[in-house]
Motif scaffolding. Structure first.
Motif, PDB file in Angstrom:
ATOM      1  N   GLN A  82      12.617  10.681  10.388  1.00 12.91           N
ATOM      2  CA  GLN A  82      12.572  12.126  10.593  1.00 12.91           C
ATOM      3  C   GLN A  82      11.754  12.584  11.792  1.00 12.91           C
ATOM      4  O   GLN A  82      11.643  13.752  12.027  1.00 12.91           O
ATOM      5  N   PRO A  94      10.104  27.755   5.110  1.00  9.77           N
ATOM      6  CA  PRO A  94      11.332  27.000   5.388  1.00  9.77           C
ATOM      7  C   PRO A  94      12.533  27.612   4.661  1.00  9.77           C
ATOM      8  O   PRO A  94      12.390  28.521   3.844  1.00  9.77           O
ATOM      9  N   HIS A 146      15.066  23.290   1.233  1.00  9.65           N
ATOM     10  CA  HIS A 146      14.774  22.233   2.202  1.00  9.65           C
ATOM     11  C   HIS A 146      13.438  21.583   1.837  1.00  9.65           C
ATOM     12  O   HIS A 146      12.406  22.249   1.810  1.00  9.65           O
ATOM     13  N   THR A 147      13.482  20.277   1.629  1.00  9.20           N
ATOM     14  CA  THR A 147      12.253  19.612   1.206  1.00  9.20           C
ATOM     15  C   THR A 147      11.452  19.071   2.384  1.00  9.20           C
ATOM     16  O   THR A 147      10.272  18.781   2.255  1.00  9.20           O
ATOM     17  N   GLN A 161       7.253  15.759   3.678  1.00 11.96           N
ATOM     18  CA  GLN A 161       8.331  15.560   2.721  1.00 11.96           C
ATOM     19  C   GLN A 161       7.769  16.021   1.383  1.00 11.96           C
ATOM     20  O   GLN A 161       6.931  15.348   0.793  1.00 11.96           O
ATOM     21  N   SER A 221      12.906  22.990   9.333  1.00 13.26           N
ATOM     22  CA  SER A 221      13.087  22.385   8.021  1.00 13.26           C
ATOM     23  C   SER A 221      14.442  21.715   7.952  1.00 13.26           C
ATOM     24  O   SER A 221      15.342  22.015   8.738  1.00 13.26           O
ATOM     25  N   SER A 222      14.556  20.773   7.017  1.00  9.37           N
ATOM     26  CA  SER A 222      15.829  20.093   6.824  1.00  9.37           C
ATOM     27  C   SER A 222      15.946  19.654   5.370  1.00  9.37           C
ATOM     28  O   SER A 222      14.958  19.508   4.662  1.00  9.37           O
ATOM     29  N   ILE A 223      17.179  19.443   4.959  1.00 13.03           N
ATOM     30  CA  ILE A 223      17.450  18.902   3.631  1.00 13.03           C
ATOM     31  C   ILE A 223      17.071  17.422   3.648  1.00 13.03           C
ATOM     32  O   ILE A 223      17.328  16.718   4.591  1.00 13.03           O
ATOM     33  N   ARG A 224      16.474  16.969   2.612  1.00 14.48           N
ATOM     34  CA  ARG A 224      16.100  15.560   2.562  1.00 14.48           C
ATOM     35  C   ARG A 224      17.312  14.690   2.827  1.00 14.48           C
ATOM     36  O   ARG A 224      18.417  14.986   2.402  1.00 14.48           O
ATOM     37  N   SER A 254      18.854  14.364   5.456  1.00 15.88           N
ATOM     38  CA  SER A 254      19.612  14.898   6.585  1.00 15.88           C
ATOM     39  C   SER A 254      18.683  15.018   7.764  1.00 15.88           C
ATOM     40  O   SER A 254      17.554  15.440   7.627  1.00 15.88           O
ATOM     41  N   GLN A 269      17.778  19.517  11.759  1.00 17.02           N
ATOM     42  CA  GLN A 269      16.653  20.409  11.554  1.00 17.02           C
ATOM     43  C   GLN A 269      17.000  21.814  12.008  1.00 17.02           C
ATOM     44  O   GLN A 269      17.634  22.006  13.042  1.00 17.02           O
TER      45      GLN A 269
END
Lengths: 112, 113
Positions: free
Chosen positions: A98, B25, B29-30, B50, B94-97, B99, B102
């Protein structure tokens, strides 16, 4: 460590001209690649991305990019630019968990 | 709203002061990220969360910088004893775990006088 190099820092084109912005990265493993765009007064937004599969990726607004693994490149292209494409474009690479590394950015100015 | 929000949009402070920058966020989104963008540069990674924990804080420049995300949603970036060199736009994404796409907020422009 991963790094990204964008070759052109400032590009000026007339409307309808073709665009190609260079991006090279360095990372020894599998990478995810991105182009982000920042229009004047707006925040960064994703233009297109490559995770796997077809190395020719199509994004929004007629943009595309080609991942060439042997050259560590992910150049952005558009056949015919418009005045509304005036913006700053950032290439980015994600080779780890990430963490994304961005290039310095290329400012594109399209002259009507 | 549907996007990432950041407050304040602008912050002017004096050298040596303490500042807090907030990021909300996208709901669900985690993963949450902080970046710093100086003039003429691309965004520079600072820290990644995370959930509630900092998964990677390798980009924080020194111990004056600290970030928290106590409930796994809103995050606060804290800067102690600010210096003129801290002046920049601080971006949150932010993003979905699982994925890597961002979504960025508008940023907070910090000016240290």
């Amino acid at each position: 460590a991963q790094s990204v190099s964008q070759h052109n820092h400032h590009v000026i084109l007339s409307e309808a001209a073709s665009l190609e912005l260079g991006c090279n990265y360095s990372y020894g493993g599998t990478v995810n690649l991105f182009w982000y765009v920042q229009y004047p007064g707006q925040h960064l937004q994703l233009l297109l991305k490559y995770f796997s599969g077809d190395p020719l990726v199509k994004g929004i607004k007629g943009f595309e990019a080609e991942f060439i693994k042997s050259k560590f490149s992910f150049n952005l292209r558009k056949p015919s630019v418009q005045w509304s494409d005036t913006a700053e474009y950032f290439c980015a690479v994600n080779g780890g968990y990430q963490k994304v590394t961005f290039g310095i950015g290329t400012k594109l100015q399209v002259i009507p | 709203g549907a996007g990432v929000s950041q407050t304040p949009s602008n912050k002017v402070t004096e050298k040596g002061k303490y500042v807090e920058l907030r990021c909300d966020p996208i709901s669900g989104h985690t993963a949450l990220y902080w970046y710093r963008q100086s003039l003429g540069q691309g965004p520079e990674f600072l820290i990644y969360f995370q959930g509630t924990g900092a998964a990677d804080d390798s980009g924080l420049p020194n111990d004056r910088f600290f970030a928290v995300r106590p409930e796994g949603s809103v995050s606060t970036l804290k800067i102690q004893r600010t210096e003129r060199g801290d002046s920049a736009v601080y971006l949150c994404a932010s993003s979905i775990r699982q994925s890597n796409e961002q979504f960025f907020g508008p940023g907070t422009r910090l000016t240290v006088l």
